[in-house]
Design an enzyme around this catalytic site. Structure first.
Site, mmCIF file in Angstrom:
data_model
loop_
_atom_site.group_PDB
_atom_site.id
_atom_site.type_symbol
_atom_site.label_atom_id
_atom_site.label_comp_id
_atom_site.label_asym_id
_atom_site.label_seq_id
_atom_site.Cartn_x
_atom_site.Cartn_y
_atom_site.Cartn_z
ATOM 1 C CB ALA A 33 -0.919 -0.006 1.216
ATOM 2 C CG ASN A 34 -0.221 4.682 -1.634
ATOM 3 O OD1 ASN A 34 -0.938 5.527 -1.106
ATOM 4 N ND2 ASN A 34 -0.615 3.992 -2.697
ATOM 5 N NE ARG A 35 5.209 6.866 4.412
ATOM 6 C CZ ARG A 35 5.497 6.110 5.476
ATOM 7 N NH1 ARG A 35 4.593 5.951 6.424
ATOM 8 N NH2 ARG A 35 6.676 5.517 5.575
ATOM 9 C CB ALA A 99 -1.954 7.269 -3.877
#
Ligand code: CTP
Ligand code: CA
Length: 228
Positions: A33-35, A99
């Site tokens: 995943a990402n932030r 994102a």
């Protein structure tokens, strides 16, 4: 100088907003995943609804409640987000803030990958590319949204990278931001963006994500009113 967006000024306008991160499963309990928190996209969806637009918000996993008056679809992976967007018909405007993970693990294990028995050997991680929602919308041969807006999350050479990204993806505008950890933008309340169009580069001051959303919606409203 620029006229203010009037209440209801996007009435009848169909707008797609993508938001949040995607989660790309490795096995039943692990994912890449990402932030991204989803806050900027949710704020844009909210401001669009306030302006009277007919908004579809498609989001990856976030811990936010959908804004009032917005049609909301949640998904987990990039492929799910892509499918939801492509199944949702036509839009006048698309704002892609998500994102989206560029890659996913090539294989999703059916059971939790075990450490036992593989002493000191980490499993290899092979990635494959995900579909690009923004690029696909931007280059649709039939039914392309009249205005396609992408975001560009960068950690260096923000303007150069974002200009190149606008050309590469085929979108109309890019909203670029520096998401380096020191900026506090990813996951934070504020944002500092650069709006890149075909003939302009505009640096906006740092402001709340809600205010960035209002400004973007005002620009969309002006663009739509000139188009009509
Ligand atoms: N985007 C998308 N689908 C993807 C990847 C990105 O719709 N699979 C959209 C994002 O929502 C954003 C824009 O494309 O509006 C740019 O995303 P970004 O990650 O900044 O650009 P990339 O082209 O993926 O390039 P890179 O990650 O290498 O900077
Ligand atoms: Ca990317």
């Amino acid at each position: 100088r620029r006229k203010q967006a009037e209440v209801g000024s996007l009435a009848g306008c169909r707008v797609l907003v993508t938001a949040g991160p995607t989660h790309e499963p490795l096995d039943p309990v692990r994912y890449l995943a990402n932030r991204s928190s989803g806050q900027q996209g949710f704020a844009i969806a909210s401001a669009l609804a306030d302006a009277g637009a007919n908004v579809l918000l498609v989001s990856g996993p976030v811990s936010l409640s959908p804004p009032a008056g917005v049609k909301y679809l949640v998904c987990e992976t990039a492929r799910e987000m892509y499918a939801l967007v492509m199944e949702s018909g036509q839009f006048d405007v698309a704002v892609c803030t998500a994102a989206v993970a560029d890659w996913r693990p090539a294989h999703e294990a059916g059971q939790k990958i075990k450490k036992i028995g593989e002493a000191d050997v980490a499993p290899p991680l092979t990635l494959v590319p995900n579909p690009d929602i923004l690029a696909e919308l931007s280059t649709k041969s039939a039914g392309r949204p009249k205005l396609v807006i992408g975001f560009a999350a960068e950690t260096e050479n923000v303007i150069d990278h974002a200009k190149a990204k606008r050309e590469r993806k085929g979108c109309d505008w890019i909203v670029a931001n520096d998401v380096s950890p020191h900026t506090g933008v990813m996951g934070g309340q504020d944002n500092q963006v650069v709006l890149i169009t075909s003939d302009n580069v505009e640096q906006w001051p740092r402001m709340s994500k809600a205010d960035v959303a209002k400004q973007i919606v005002e620009r969309i409203t002006v663009w739509i009113s000139e188009e009509r």
